[in-house]
Design a protein around this motif. Structure first.
Motif, PDB file in Angstrom:
ATOM      1  N   SER A   1       0.761  -1.080   0.110  1.00  0.00           N
ATOM      2  CA  SER A   1       0.071   0.114   0.113  1.00  0.00           C
ATOM      3  C   SER A   1       0.950   1.412   0.018  1.00  0.00           C
ATOM      4  CB  SER A   1      -0.802  -0.039   1.308  1.00  0.00           C
ATOM      5  OG  SER A   1      -1.789  -1.050   1.314  1.00  0.00           O
TER       6      SER A   1
ATOM      7  N   GLU B   1      -9.834   3.687   1.240  1.00  0.00           N
ATOM      8  CA  GLU B   1      -9.118   3.527  -0.221  1.00  0.00           C
ATOM      9  C   GLU B   1      -9.628   4.470  -0.991  1.00  0.00           C
ATOM     10  OE1 GLU B   1      -8.421  -0.026  -3.427  1.00  0.00           O
ATOM     11  OE2 GLU B   1      -9.561  -0.486  -1.555  1.00  0.00           O
TER      12      GLU B   1
ATOM     13  N   SER C   1      -0.590   1.484  -7.693  1.00  0.00           N
ATOM     14  CA  SER C   1      -1.806   1.063  -8.038  1.00  0.00           C
ATOM     15  C   SER C   1      -1.716   0.025  -9.170  1.00  0.00           C
ATOM     16  CB  SER C   1      -2.729   2.401  -8.292  1.00  0.00           C
ATOM     17  OG  SER C   1      -4.087   1.865  -8.741  1.00  0.00           O
TER      18      SER C   1
ATOM     19  N   LYS D   1      -2.744  -0.759  -2.667  1.00  0.00           N
ATOM     20  CA  LYS D   1      -3.986   0.106  -2.051  1.00  0.00           C
ATOM     21  C   LYS D   1      -3.455   1.346  -2.123  1.00  0.00           C
ATOM     22  CE  LYS D   1      -6.827  -3.531  -1.445  1.00  0.00           C
ATOM     23  NZ  LYS D   1      -8.015  -3.693  -2.364  1.00  0.00           N
TER      24      LYS D   1
ATOM     25  N   LEU E   1      -4.388   4.647   0.108  1.00  0.00           N
ATOM     26  CA  LEU E   1      -5.075   4.935   1.060  1.00  0.00           C
ATOM     27  C   LEU E   1      -5.069   6.377   1.665  1.00  0.00           C
ATOM     28  CD1 LEU E   1      -4.217   1.418   3.102  1.00  0.00           C
ATOM     29  CD2 LEU E   1      -6.179   2.046   1.651  1.00  0.00           C
TER      30      LEU E   1
END
Length: 196
Positions: A85, A122, A164, A169, A171
């Motif tokens: 992420s 998200e 991505s 993710k 966030l």
């Protein structure tokens, strides 16, 4: 350190940012400032190469923090986020901004309505997490080869896009934010736009 804070800066004047960092409740960090980069992406990459912490947090040198728990919030969110992420916080225009600056920032009312109740959310990759405040695990950074050092601008959304596309993710942590200062005049805005 658990966190390596990386700041590109043309003049190395990061005293205000460093003072804010020293007031944070989370204290297990190191600060790496690069003052002679060819591009912001190059500066951020050099900082990441020096970093000793597992978590990399990138700030612009002129941001201001909403409160003393920004770093603590980022670390807690990073440690609970899925592997791969990238995370940031909302960027709000400085409270003392002029009407022109608020208009540029898309906040004509200047009320900066709080979104803290949304917590960790998200979001899409485009213009949501940027170099004003961007955090990730060093493995995520390394897997993408860091920032593109050849871009003179836009290196931050380009990296978020690649993360991505690789399944990471994107966030946004709404419980904290950073303030920034948009251009103060139309002349400065036009000059900056042409440079971009």
């Amino acid at each position: 350190p658990r966190v390596s804070i990386i700041v590109p800066s043309r003049d190395g004047r990061v005293e205000r940012l460093e003072a804010q960092l020293r007031r944070q409740t989370f204290t297990d960090w190191e600060l790496i400032v690069n003052t002679h980069p060819s591009t912001p992406g190059h500066a951020r990459n050099l900082g990441a190469a020096e970093a000793r912490g597992p978590w990399l947090v990138f700030f612009d040198d002129d941001v201001r923090f909403s409160d003393e728990r920004v770093l603590a919030g980022l670390v807690a969110a990073l440690e609970s986020a899925p592997a791969g992420s990238v995370l940031g916080v909302p960027c709000r225009v400085i409270p003392e901004a002029t009407r022109f600056q608020r208009w540029i920032a898309g906040d004509p009312s200047g009320d900066g309505e709080s979104e803290a109740g949304r917590g960790l959310q998200e979001v899409g990759w485009c213009d949501t997490v940027n170099g004003r405040c961007m955090a990730m695990h060093r493995d995520t950074f390394a897997a993408q080869g860091g920032f593109d050092p050849d871009l003179i601008a836009g290196e931050d959304p380009e990296l978020v896009y690649r993360i991505s596309r690789a399944g990471g993710k994107v966030l946004l942590l709404h419980t904290h934010w950073v303030y920034f200062s948009p251009p103060r005049t139309l002349r400065v805005l036009i000059k900056k736009t042409i440079w971009y």
